[in-house]
Motif scaffolding. Structure first.
Motif, PDB file in Angstrom:
ATOM      1  N   SER A  82      10.120  28.991  -5.620  1.00 45.25           N
ATOM      2  CA  SER A  82      11.166  29.040  -6.651  1.00 45.25           C
ATOM      3  C   SER A  82      11.291  30.442  -7.236  1.00 45.25           C
ATOM      4  O   SER A  82      12.404  30.927  -7.473  1.00 45.25           O
ATOM      5  N   MET A  83      10.155  31.093  -7.456  1.00 42.85           N
ATOM      6  CA  MET A  83      10.181  32.446  -8.007  1.00 42.85           C
ATOM      7  C   MET A  83      10.828  33.426  -7.043  1.00 42.85           C
ATOM      8  O   MET A  83      11.611  34.294  -7.445  1.00 42.85           O
ATOM      9  N   GLN A  84      10.521  33.298  -5.740  1.00 39.02           N
ATOM     10  CA  GLN A  84      11.129  34.169  -4.743  1.00 39.02           C
ATOM     11  C   GLN A  84      12.630  33.924  -4.639  1.00 39.02           C
ATOM     12  O   GLN A  84      13.433  34.855  -4.547  1.00 39.02           O
ATOM     13  N   ARG A  85      13.027  32.652  -4.665  1.00 36.02           N
ATOM     14  CA  ARG A  85      14.451  32.329  -4.586  1.00 36.02           C
ATOM     15  C   ARG A  85      15.203  32.915  -5.783  1.00 36.02           C
ATOM     16  O   ARG A  85      16.297  33.468  -5.632  1.00 36.02           O
ATOM     17  N   THR A  86      14.599  32.809  -6.961  1.00 33.90           N
ATOM     18  CA  THR A  86      15.214  33.370  -8.167  1.00 33.90           C
ATOM     19  C   THR A  86      15.356  34.877  -8.050  1.00 33.90           C
ATOM     20  O   THR A  86      16.383  35.454  -8.423  1.00 33.90           O
ATOM     21  N   SER A  87      14.336  35.532  -7.530  1.00 37.20           N
ATOM     22  CA  SER A  87      14.386  36.983  -7.377  1.00 37.20           C
ATOM     23  C   SER A  87      15.519  37.412  -6.447  1.00 37.20           C
ATOM     24  O   SER A  87      16.254  38.362  -6.735  1.00 37.20           O
ATOM     25  N   TRP A  88      15.692  36.709  -5.342  1.00 29.93           N
ATOM     26  CA  TRP A  88      16.790  37.018  -4.428  1.00 29.93           C
ATOM     27  C   TRP A  88      18.150  36.798  -5.104  1.00 29.93           C
ATOM     28  O   TRP A  88      19.074  37.605  -4.977  1.00 29.93           O
ATOM     29  N   GLN A  89      18.285  35.679  -5.833  1.00 30.25           N
ATOM     30  CA  GLN A  89      19.538  35.383  -6.517  1.00 30.25           C
ATOM     31  C   GLN A  89      19.890  36.472  -7.531  1.00 30.25           C
ATOM     32  O   GLN A  89      21.044  36.909  -7.622  1.00 30.25           O
ATOM     33  N   HIS A  90      18.891  36.917  -8.265  1.00 35.84           N
ATOM     34  CA  HIS A  90      19.136  37.917  -9.287  1.00 35.84           C
ATOM     35  C   HIS A  90      19.433  39.287  -8.684  1.00 35.84           C
ATOM     36  O   HIS A  90      20.181  40.070  -9.269  1.00 35.84           O
ATOM     37  N   ALA A  91      18.840  39.587  -7.538  1.00 39.17           N
ATOM     38  CA  ALA A  91      19.165  40.829  -6.846  1.00 39.17           C
ATOM     39  C   ALA A  91      20.642  40.844  -6.446  1.00 39.17           C
ATOM     40  O   ALA A  91      21.332  41.867  -6.578  1.00 39.17           O
ATOM     41  N   ARG A  92      21.128  39.703  -5.959  1.00 44.04           N
ATOM     42  CA  ARG A  92      22.545  39.625  -5.583  1.00 44.04           C
ATOM     43  C   ARG A  92      23.440  39.745  -6.816  1.00 44.04           C
ATOM     44  O   ARG A  92      24.465  40.440  -6.786  1.00 44.04           O
ATOM     45  N   TYR A  93      23.066  39.054  -7.893  1.00 43.78           N
ATOM     46  CA  TYR A  93      23.880  39.118  -9.109  1.00 43.78           C
ATOM     47  C   TYR A  93      23.911  40.530  -9.670  1.00 43.78           C
ATOM     48  O   TYR A  93      24.970  41.038 -10.064  1.00 43.78           O
ATOM     49  N   PHE A  94      22.743  41.183  -9.723  1.00 49.19           N
ATOM     50  CA  PHE A  94      22.676  42.561 -10.227  1.00 49.19           C
ATOM     51  C   PHE A  94      23.556  43.470  -9.377  1.00 49.19           C
ATOM     52  O   PHE A  94      24.304  44.299  -9.911  1.00 49.19           O
ATOM     53  N   THR A  95      23.483  43.325  -8.060  1.00 51.69           N
ATOM     54  CA  THR A  95      24.273  44.183  -7.175  1.00 51.69           C
ATOM     55  C   THR A  95      25.762  43.992  -7.411  1.00 51.69           C
ATOM     56  O   THR A  95      26.513  44.970  -7.571  1.00 51.69           O
ATOM     57  N   TRP A  96      26.212  42.751  -7.450  1.00 50.68           N
ATOM     58  CA  TRP A  96      27.643  42.498  -7.651  1.00 50.68           C
ATOM     59  C   TRP A  96      28.090  42.972  -9.035  1.00 50.68           C
ATOM     60  O   TRP A  96      29.209  43.486  -9.181  1.00 50.68           O
ATOM     61  N   LYS A  97      27.240  42.842 -10.015  1.00 56.21           N
ATOM     62  CA  LYS A  97      27.571  43.244 -11.383  1.00 56.21           C
ATOM     63  C   LYS A  97      27.770  44.751 -11.493  1.00 56.21           C
ATOM     64  O   LYS A  97      28.665  45.220 -12.215  1.00 56.21           O
ATOM     65  N   HIS A  98      26.952  45.524 -10.793  1.00 55.48           N
ATOM     66  CA  HIS A  98      26.935  46.976 -10.997  1.00 55.48           C
ATOM     67  C   HIS A  98      27.496  47.781  -9.829  1.00 55.48           C
ATOM     68  O   HIS A  98      27.664  48.996  -9.953  1.00 55.48           O
ATOM     69  N   ALA A  99      27.781  47.153  -8.712  1.00 55.82           N
ATOM     70  CA  ALA A  99      28.233  47.887  -7.536  1.00 55.82           C
ATOM     71  C   ALA A  99      29.649  48.434  -7.714  1.00 55.82           C
ATOM     72  O   ALA A  99      30.491  47.831  -8.390  1.00 55.82           O
ATOM     73  N   SER A 100      29.889  49.575  -7.100  1.00 52.04           N
ATOM     74  CA  SER A 100      31.245  50.110  -7.010  1.00 52.04           C
ATOM     75  C   SER A 100      32.033  49.289  -5.993  1.00 52.04           C
ATOM     76  O   SER A 100      31.475  48.422  -5.303  1.00 52.04           O
ATOM     77  N   LEU A 101      33.319  49.563  -5.862  1.00 51.39           N
ATOM     78  CA  LEU A 101      34.142  48.831  -4.903  1.00 51.39           C
ATOM     79  C   LEU A 101      33.596  49.000  -3.488  1.00 51.39           C
ATOM     80  O   LEU A 101      33.469  48.022  -2.725  1.00 51.39           O
ATOM     81  N   GLY A 102      33.265  50.219  -3.128  1.00 49.31           N
ATOM     82  CA  GLY A 102      32.725  50.461  -1.798  1.00 49.31           C
ATOM     83  C   GLY A 102      31.407  49.743  -1.582  1.00 49.31           C
ATOM     84  O   GLY A 102      31.154  49.202  -0.490  1.00 49.31           O
ATOM     85  N   GLN A 103      30.568  49.726  -2.598  1.00 49.61           N
ATOM     86  CA  GLN A 103      29.285  49.033  -2.486  1.00 49.61           C
ATOM     87  C   GLN A 103      29.475  47.526  -2.387  1.00 49.61           C
ATOM     88  O   GLN A 103      28.729  46.843  -1.679  1.00 49.61           O
TER      89      GLN A 103
END
Length: 312
Positions: free
Chosen positions: A262-283
């Motif tokens: 569960s902890m690993q799954r949460t970490s992956w989910q949050h990595a995706r959320y962080f990326t989408w939240k802060h990524a530029s259009l190209g990213q």
């Protein structure tokens, strides 16, 4: 409520044993006329009762600083009363307040509520499994006062009294469509990607202006990376010093509540959320293109955990 130059916030959840073990070191590190806030996240054990009895705390209404920021608008999660008292250690006097949540809200919201309820100008966030050194808060406070544009400052972390394999300084980068992070190759004073939410000193005014932790990072992971990243976007500095340290034994209550998968799954989910939240259009375009790869990586990680668990 009286104003304090420095304070400490300890979020905790039904783990009186960790508080009894590490709280003496926290009290020893706090300067005279500072304020300690413990926020108990609706645990079912007697942590709150123990603190009230041990430190002779009395009930008092909560006074919260008003804010219009969405992240910090969590006052309704706090119980209507707090308990307060004074602790004398030799010539040193520390104000103590105990907060409790109405229901379990986990790390980000607990800290946000405590930040609203404290009156310290600078706040040391401390996990309940962390023992700072006697000079830790003093050293961090001295350095953060040298530059008002500093959002937060962290220090060295060791996993045990052996003082081996230090961490605390971090790096963050974008690669293959995803933001990734790790411990910095050097652990020398300077800028860092983020300050740990378990052993860092923060400028509370900057914290409230940024809105605090994003509660989307529930129950934990990436929230301290996110707020540090937002601070940098606003022109603030995120710093690290090797001039002091804490012992962080990583006895977190997360391990007793959430299994490793569960902890690993949460970490992956949050990595995706962080990326989408802060990524530029190209990213973001790279993020979408690399999703099949990272989903496969996540699946392999989770399957490996399940396999190892079956063979333990």
């Amino acid at each position: 409520m009286a104003k304090y130059a420095v304070g400490c916030i300890i979020p905790t959840f039904q783990n009186k044993g960790l508080l009894k073990k590490h709280l003496p070191a926290v009290l020893d590190s706090l300067p005279d006329e500072s304020i300690l806030t413990v926020i108990e996240d609706a645990g079912s054990d007697d942590t709150a009762a123990w603190l009230i009895k041990t430190f002779s705390l009395r009930a008092e209404n909560i006074e919260l600083e008003s804010t219009t920021n969405a992240y910090c608008a969590d006052a309704n999660d706090l119980a209507p009363d707090r308990h307060v008292g004074e602790i004398r250690l030799g010539k040193k006097q520390i104000s103590f307040q105990l907060l409790q949540t109405r229901h379990n809200v986990r790390f980000a919201k607990s800290v946000n509520g405590a930040m609203l309820a404290t009156s310290a100008e600078y706040v040391f966030l401390c996990n309940n499994d962390v023992s700072p050194q006697r000079d830790t808060i003093t050293v961090l406070l001295k350095q953060i006062l040298e530059d008002l544009s500093v959002f937060g400052i962290g220090c060295l972390e060791y996993a045990s009294e052996k003082l081996e394999d230090p961490s605390g300084k971090n790096v963050l980068w974008f690669e293959r469509g995803l933001f990734q992070h790790s411990r910095a190759p050097d652990q020398q004073s300077g800028e860092t990607a983020w300050v740990s939410g378990g052993s860092g000193l923060f400028n509370r005014s900057h914290w409230l202006a940024l809105g605090g932790f994003d509660p989307t990072f529930y129950p934990a992971y990436w929230e301290d990376i996110d707020i540090s990243y937002r601070a940098k976007k606003h022109g603030l500095k995120v710093m690290f010093t090797d001039q002091t340290f804490v012992i962080h034994q990583h006895e977190s209550t997360h391990k007793t509540i959430f299994d490793q998968k569960s902890m690993q799954r949460t970490s992956w989910q949050h990595a995706r959320y962080f990326t989408w939240k802060h990524a530029s259009l190209g990213q973001k375009l790279q993020f979408l293109a690399w999703q099949p790869f990272w989903r496969a990586q996540e699946l392999r990680t989770l399957l490996a955990i399940g396999f190892n668990t079956q063979n333990d």
